[in-house]
Design an enzyme around this catalytic site. Sequence first.
Site, PDB file in Angstrom:
ATOM      1  N   HIS A 111       0.843  -1.186   0.000  1.00 48.99           N
ATOM      2  CA  HIS A 111       0.000   0.000   0.000  1.00 48.99           C
ATOM      3  C   HIS A 111       0.883   1.242   0.000  1.00 48.99           C
ATOM      4  O   HIS A 111       2.031   1.192   0.424  1.00 48.99           O
ATOM      5  CB  HIS A 111      -0.928  -0.014   1.218  1.00 48.99           C
ATOM      6  CG  HIS A 111      -1.730  -1.265   1.327  1.00 48.99           C
ATOM      7  ND1 HIS A 111      -2.816  -1.528   0.518  1.00 48.99           N
ATOM      8  CD2 HIS A 111      -1.587  -2.350   2.116  1.00 48.99           C
ATOM      9  CE1 HIS A 111      -3.316  -2.711   0.823  1.00 48.99           C
ATOM     10  NE2 HIS A 111      -2.586  -3.236   1.788  1.00 48.99           N
ATOM     11  N   GLY A 138      10.895 -21.955   9.194  1.00 46.82           N
ATOM     12  CA  GLY A 138       9.624 -21.545   9.775  1.00 46.82           C
ATOM     13  C   GLY A 138       9.574 -20.074  10.128  1.00 46.82           C
ATOM     14  O   GLY A 138      10.590 -19.431  10.375  1.00 46.82           O
ATOM     15  N   LYS A 176      19.721 -11.062   5.366  1.00 46.83           N
ATOM     16  CA  LYS A 176      20.979 -10.667   4.734  1.00 46.83           C
ATOM     17  C   LYS A 176      21.749 -11.909   4.329  1.00 46.83           C
ATOM     18  O   LYS A 176      21.577 -12.994   4.908  1.00 46.83           O
ATOM     19  CB  LYS A 176      21.814  -9.836   5.701  1.00 46.83           C
ATOM     20  CG  LYS A 176      21.174  -8.507   6.013  1.00 46.83           C
ATOM     21  CD  LYS A 176      22.040  -7.664   6.903  1.00 46.83           C
ATOM     22  CE  LYS A 176      21.328  -6.356   7.028  1.00 46.83           C
ATOM     23  NZ  LYS A 176      21.411  -5.574   8.070  1.00 46.83           N
TER      24      LYS A 176
END
Length: 186
Positions: A111, A138, A176
């Site tokens: 948005h 996970g 990263k």
Amino acid sequence: MNEFEKMISGLTFDGADKGVSAVRDQATALQAILNQTVVDDLRTPLLRQLFKRFGEGSIVRPPFSCEFGQTVEIGDNTFMNMNVLMLDGASISIGNNVMIGPNTHFYTASHPMDYRQRRGWTTRCQPIVIEDDVWIGGNVAITQGITIGARSVIAANSVVTRDVKPDSLYGGCPAKFIRTLTENFD
């Protein structure tokens, strides 16, 4: 171009459009049945109906959530653990032999930063691509427009905000580069 076509093309669209809502409602109805069905052989036909493509030997553990389904392609021998969530206003393409950990979220939608534009629920969607042989740990979040290269690993609890090169280990928030992966198991 109708609103659904605008959505999957990455253009601003009307999320309350009747055509968009019809696809969303169909996906919601299928998921209600899917998430109450525990036998994989009974789930597979439902998954093939929900998704644009659902490959041979693939498994999606319940519960599973997506918004549209028809924008999702899953390759062969891919495993998605429980509580995967896909905001699939753009395509989500998952390759072959991919492992996706529990509570992984795919966000193709975004948005505007300008609050005045957000008041109109303005949305733009960009695709996500997961190439072959990727392992996603996970509780990972993958943001819009991301490609995760073949054979890469995303550490648990990561937020992926940039493309991942093939054969790479990424982790963190934001994720990263940690190191290049080799064929040994260290």
